[in-house]
Write an enzyme that holds these catalytic residues in place. Structure first.
Site, PDB file in Angstrom:
ATOM      1  N   SER A   1     -12.002  20.298 -21.732  1.00 40.55           N
ATOM      2  CA  SER A   1     -11.995  21.605 -21.091  1.00 40.55           C
ATOM      3  C   SER A   1     -13.408  22.181 -21.095  1.00 40.55           C
ATOM      4  CB  SER A   1     -10.979  22.513 -21.791  1.00 40.55           C
ATOM      5  OG  SER A   1     -10.708  23.660 -21.033  1.00 40.55           O
TER       6      SER A   1
ATOM      7  N   GLU B   1      -2.156  19.451 -15.496  1.00 36.59           N
ATOM      8  CA  GLU B   1      -3.067  20.363 -16.200  1.00 36.59           C
ATOM      9  C   GLU B   1      -2.593  21.812 -16.100  1.00 36.59           C
ATOM     10  OE1 GLU B   1      -5.910  19.614 -17.812  1.00 36.59           O
ATOM     11  OE2 GLU B   1      -6.538  17.646 -17.092  1.00 36.59           O
TER      12      GLU B   1
ATOM     13  N   HIS C   1      -2.557  20.557 -19.724  1.00 31.78           N
ATOM     14  CA  HIS C   1      -3.923  20.669 -20.232  1.00 31.78           C
ATOM     15  C   HIS C   1      -3.918  20.645 -21.760  1.00 31.78           C
ATOM     16  CE1 HIS C   1      -8.126  21.857 -19.683  1.00 31.78           C
ATOM     17  NE2 HIS C   1      -7.978  22.835 -20.562  1.00 31.78           N
TER      18      HIS C   1
END
Length: 491
Positions: free
Chosen positions: A196, A313, A408
């Site tokens: 990320s 995600e 995610h």
């Protein structure tokens, strides 16, 4: 007897450029050192300054406990239920941690340096999922680090250097270059990896002239190189200045008590919408630190890359807040808005519908958003590079927590082989497959050791390597329920 010499009482020691540190013996006999400063505490006049060297110390410094985490605001409750984010008070937040199987200069082991995520506003190296024991067990020296977050690391001021969080990361990598041999690592065999915001940071490190030569390989998990418009970042500072009734300068913000500053940051974060292109804290192009757009600059680097994403995600971004239900109610309008935001034509949407026949409007919109933020730029980076190989992957296993799917950050417990921690179970549920963690962790170790994770480099077309198997696709993106965030998960 340790590399530093002397009777350590069974505790490992290492001699850094600033003094001797004493760690602890961890799982499987590995040596663990925590909270080693790589820069001076960013307090007082140094709050918005570039990182400077730490003060040397005499004697032996205890490195048995985590150092303070960077000042930050907590996640909103619905995300805090899913994402662990310990807060350790203190001023000396610019520190590294080291796990090593052999803390002696002769070992010359490969090194992996972890840069945590958290939207550049949250997170730390102390998250239990990031424990480096499994990497040390498998012959890799694992280093993790803290860096300044939010307005302290990324607020844009006329009287302070830009991208201070990035400068912190570069300082930590310089510490690795200068000190990792004392912990058994080879400074010429450093792989940086992050997820990320950590992966976005690595995209900037690939492009930053000051980071050149500090690492040999990189892995970007669910984050692509990007730089925000300066006005987006400056708007966050101006909003904070309005709340604080202060000038939008580093000098004025430096005079504000830290709790007051963080309270103002929390308020502007609640009103920001970075997914929609609104104000946000982030990296910016800057002549001194990041002179070119990182996505364009990273294309020319000769650094082997491991790049990838999770299949869904967007479910972590949208499901906990109920946004998935809202998008379902909007129906075709949601899909059209996402299409315009992603810049895709209607033929692309038709192809997406054909590929995901069970997907509803929320999933189609989410996939378009994921294309925009992650898949398209990562493929662009991988496909455009010719000087070194790029290896693409997709994590497709779906969480045991209803509604999260292959969301995610779900892959982190698998990469670190820390599924047994309660913090990993918050996202994965109680019965995550250890065999998949064995496979994925081994691929990251192979990449660090050999430069080849175990599958062919991407040639510009075709599917990525899939972790999770075809069965992860069979349920279909539309089959999941919204997450029950009150459900208690067994460790």
């Amino acid at each position: 007897m340790s590399a530093a010499g002397g009777d350590t009482g069974g505790r490992p020691r290492a001699r850094t450029a600033h003094g001797v540190v004493e760690g602890r013996t961890g799982r499987g006999g590995t040596a663990v050192f925590r909270g080693i400063p790589y820069a001076a505490p960013p307090v007082g006049e140094l709050r918005f300054a570039a990182p400077g060297p730490p003060e040397p110390w005499d004697g032996v410094r205890d490195a048995g406990a985590w150092g303070p985490t960077a000042p930050k605001v907590p996640y909103p409750p619905k995300f805090a239920a899913l994402l662990a984010d310990p807060e350790i008070p203190g001023e000396d937040c610019l520190s590294v941690n080291v796990w090593t199987p052999d803390p002696s200069p002769a070992a010359r082991l490969p090194v992996m340096v972890w840069i945590h995520g958290g939207a550049l506003t949250r997170g730390s190296s102390a998250v239990p999922v990031y424990d480096g024991s499994a990497f040390a067990r498998d012959g890799v020296v694992l280093v993790s680090l803290n860096y300044r977050l939010g307005v302290l690391g990324y607020g844009l001021f006329p009287d302070a250097p830009a991208n201070r969080g990035l400068l912190d990361q570069i300082a930590a990598l310089e510490w690795v270059r200068d000190n990792i041999e004392a912990f058994g690592g080879d400074p010429a065999r450093v792989t940086v990896f992050g997820e990320s915001a950590g992966a976005i940071s690595i995209g900037a490190l690939l492009a930053a002239p000051r980071a050149a030569g500090l690492f040999a390989q990189a892995a970007l998990q669910s984050g692509a190189p990007e730089a925000l418009r300066r006005d987006r970042v400056r708007a966050m500072v101006r909003r904070m200045a309005s709340l604080l009734k202060a000038d939008a300068t580093a000098e004025a913000f430096g005079a504000v008590a830290l709790p007051t500053l963080l309270a103002a940051q929390a308020a502007v974060l609640r009103r920001s919408g970075p997914l929609a292109g609104g104000p946000a804290f982030g990296l910016v192009t800057d002549p001194d630190t990041l002179p070119a757009d990182p996505l364009d600059a990273a294309r020319g680097t000769g650094v082997p890359l491991l790049l990838g994403w999770t299949s869904e995600e967007y479910r972590l971004w949208l499901a906990p807040t109920g946004t998935m239900r809202l998008l379902e109610r909007l129906g075709p309008v949601a899909v059209e808005l996402a299409r315009r935001r992603s810049g895709k034509d209607r033929a692309a949407v038709r192809a997406l519908r054909a590929a995901l026949p069970g997907a509803g409007p929320a999933d189609l919109a989410g996939q378009l958003l994921t294309d925009l933020l992650l898949r398209d730029p990562l493929r662009h980076l991988a496909g455009a590079r010719r000087a070194a190989p790029s290896f693409l992957y997709e994590f497709a296993w779906r969480s045991g927590i209803a509604g999260l799917g292959a969301c995610h950050a779900l892959e982190l417990g698998f990469v670190f082989d820390t599924l047994e921690t309660p913090e990993a179970a918050r996202l994965a549920g109680p019965h995550a497959p250890q065999a998949l963690a064995d496979e994925m962790h081994a691929a990251w170790v192979r990449f660090a050791v050999t430069g080849d994770p175990g599958w062919a480099p991407w040639n510009g077309s075709g599917p990525p390597k899939v972790f999770g198997g075809p069965e992860a696709k069979e349920a279909g993106p539309g089959a999941a329920q919204e997450p029950d965030l009150t459900r208690r998960v067994l460790p």
